[in-house]
Design an enzyme around this catalytic site. Structure first.
Site, PDB file in Angstrom:
ATOM      1  N   ASP A   1       0.857  -1.189   0.000  1.00 36.85           N
ATOM      2  CA  ASP A   1       0.000   0.000   0.000  1.00 36.85           C
ATOM      3  C   ASP A   1       0.889   1.233   0.000  1.00 36.85           C
ATOM      4  O   ASP A   1       1.706   1.417   0.898  1.00 36.85           O
ATOM      5  CB  ASP A   1      -0.895  -0.012   1.238  1.00 36.85           C
ATOM      6  CG  ASP A   1      -2.044   0.971   1.129  1.00 36.85           C
ATOM      7  OD1 ASP A   1      -1.853   2.058   0.535  1.00 36.85           O
ATOM      8  OD2 ASP A   1      -3.136   0.670   1.637  1.00 36.85           O
TER       9      ASP A   1
ATOM     10  N   ASP B   1       5.755   0.501  -7.729  1.00 39.30           N
ATOM     11  CA  ASP B   1       5.686   1.374  -8.899  1.00 39.30           C
ATOM     12  C   ASP B   1       5.605   2.838  -8.487  1.00 39.30           C
ATOM     13  O   ASP B   1       5.363   3.707  -9.325  1.00 39.30           O
ATOM     14  CB  ASP B   1       4.461   1.020  -9.745  1.00 39.30           C
ATOM     15  CG  ASP B   1       3.158   1.163  -8.958  1.00 39.30           C
ATOM     16  OD1 ASP B   1       3.057   0.529  -7.883  1.00 39.30           O
ATOM     17  OD2 ASP B   1       2.256   1.894  -9.403  1.00 39.30           O
TER      18      ASP B   1
END
Length: 240
Positions: A146, A182
């Site tokens: 997360d 990412d």
């Protein structure tokens, strides 16, 4: 937390704030079946404070018949976890994930794949760290955690000392820690925090963080990132 706030739960557990979801969409009937029938047999043992208040260590030797232990922290839908279990049947792998919908998805994939070298902890990885013997984990994975993109929420990320130091404690000397993300700012924080917890970065050139590991399987989270134009980063660390 104010000075009057209890530092422990009534169970005796340390007061650990957890940020994230435990449950999402309504579970399908077959997913409920997986949870009812398959989750308990896949338990690594007494992890929670309610069932192990004395924090006795798990017998990892007996858990996987002496096989080396790997750990995946936050396995999402379970694609990578099952892939690694199939690819490395001589390893024992524990997956941690508090999001029950993800746990149900994983259990379905385990049934379909027929792998037998997996254990599942449906909760906070920090509780598992409490009851793993020091230096028992040979490899750990943190895939697309997360990102908590707002700056004021960065302390909620896994790559903080609150999480990394207990992880380092249960990892063997020379053990490998892989991080895939990412989010550029998550890369920055990872590169700052992970070495402080006792790890060294193993990259020797750009390809070492731009190209995935040879046994990597692209997850649905990664596919979403690629569709939305974000660049994955693959970082490999070694426990000093």
């Amino acid at each position: 937390m104010s000075d009057e706030t209890p530092k422990t739960h009534p169970s005796g557990a340390p007061w650990r704030n957890f940020y994230g979801r435990f449950k999402g969409k309504t579970l399908r009937p077959n997913q409920k079946e997986f949870l009812e029938e398959d989750l308990e047999p896949l338990s690594p043992g007494p992890v929670g404070w309610d069932v192990n208040p004395d924090r006795e260590k798990l017998d990892v030797e007996a858990m996987f018949d002496g096989r080396p232990l790997w750990l995946e922290i936050g396995f999402g839908g379970g694609e990578h976890l099952v892939h690694m279990a199939k690819t490395y049947p001589d390893m024992g792998i524990i997956g941690c994930e508090p999001f029950i919908n993800g746990v149900a998805m994983l259990l379905g994939k385990i049934r379909e794949a027929g792998v037998t070298n997996l254990k599942v902890h449906p909760g906070d990885a920090r509780d598992l760290f409490d009851v793993l013997p020091d230096g028992c984990v040979q490899k750990a994975f943190l895939n697309y955690p997360d990102p908590w993109p707002k700056k004021r929420h960065h302390r909620r990320r896994f790559v903080t000392q609150e999480h990394l130091q207990p992880l380092a404690q249960v990892m063997a000397q020379g053990a490998e820690f892989r991080v895939a993300t990412d989010i550029p700012d998550y890369v920055r924080q990872t590169m700052q925090e992970v070495p402080q917890a006792g790890f060294e970065w193993l990259a020797e050139g750009p390809s070492d963080w731009r190209e995935p590991w040879g046994d990597w399987i692209s997850t649905r989270y990664e596919q979403k990132a690629l569709r939305e134009g974000r660049t994955p980063h693959y970082m490999t660390f070694r426990r000093r």
